[in-house]
Design a protein around this motif. Structure first.
Motif, short mmCIF file in Angstrom:
data_model
loop_
_atom_site.label_atom_id
_atom_site.label_comp_id
_atom_site.label_asym_id
_atom_site.label_seq_id
_atom_site.Cartn_x
_atom_site.Cartn_y
_atom_site.Cartn_z
N LYS A 64 0.86 -1.17 0.00
CA LYS A 64 0.00 0.00 0.00
C LYS A 64 0.90 1.23 0.00
CE LYS A 64 -3.61 -2.35 2.52
NZ LYS A 64 -4.36 -2.43 3.76
N TRP A 78 1.15 5.52 -0.59
CA TRP A 78 0.33 6.72 -0.52
C TRP A 78 1.22 7.94 -0.58
CZ3 TRP A 78 1.96 9.04 3.94
CH2 TRP A 78 2.47 8.21 4.94
N TYR A 124 -9.10 3.92 4.98
CA TYR A 124 -7.82 3.67 4.34
C TYR A 124 -6.74 3.69 5.42
CZ TYR A 124 -10.58 5.01 0.32
OH TYR A 124 -11.56 5.09 -0.62
N TYR A 182 -3.76 7.16 -3.03
CA TYR A 182 -3.68 5.88 -2.33
C TYR A 182 -3.63 4.78 -3.38
CZ TYR A 182 -4.79 2.47 1.34
OH TYR A 182 -4.74 1.43 2.23
N GLU A 193 -6.55 5.17 -5.99
CA GLU A 193 -7.63 6.06 -5.64
C GLU A 193 -7.08 7.40 -5.20
OE1 GLU A 193 -10.52 4.47 -2.97
OE2 GLU A 193 -10.27 2.46 -3.74
#
Length: 117
Positions: free
Chosen positions: A19, A21, A91, A30, A45
């Motif tokens: 993940k 970001w 998130y 993200y 996203e």
């Protein structure tokens, strides 16, 4: 992350979902990169600060380990998804210095609200 994930990340980093970001002045990008496979896609996203509902800072000790995990949970009403998927939710932003990340997000969020007003 738990200790098993820490070991798996060291032995086979491509087998773990990543993940990523990035925080900007307008929102948070993200990106979720699934483990290596031919049939999976990357989900990306954008969480606009206008749709941000709340932030939560969490820290916990891992079971059977002296490691401590820090994460910032971002709650958003709506996020613009490039791919099909949920438009909103929570998130998780994992970072060893999650307290600083929370302050950065809160500052950028409040600055965005001041500009919008």
């Amino acid at each position: 992350e738990d200790c098993g994930q820490c070991c798996a990340r060291m032995c086979c980093p491509c087998c773990i979902t990543r993940k990523m970001w990035r925080i900007t002045g307008q929102g948070i990008f993200y990106r979720v990169v699934p483990p290596c496979s031919v049939f999976t896609t990357v989900r990306q996203e954008y969480i606009d600060f206008r749709f941000l509902k709340d932030l939560e800072l969490r820290s916990q000790n891992q079971f059977g380990c002296c490691c401590r995990t820090y994460e910032v949970i971002v709650y958003a009403e709506q996020a613009s998804a490039n791919e099909e998927g949920p438009s909103g939710g929570e998130y998780s932003l994992l970072h060893p210095q999650a307290e600083k990340v929370e302050k950065i997000v809160r500052t950028a969020w409040s600055n965005a609200r001041l500009v919008a007003d």
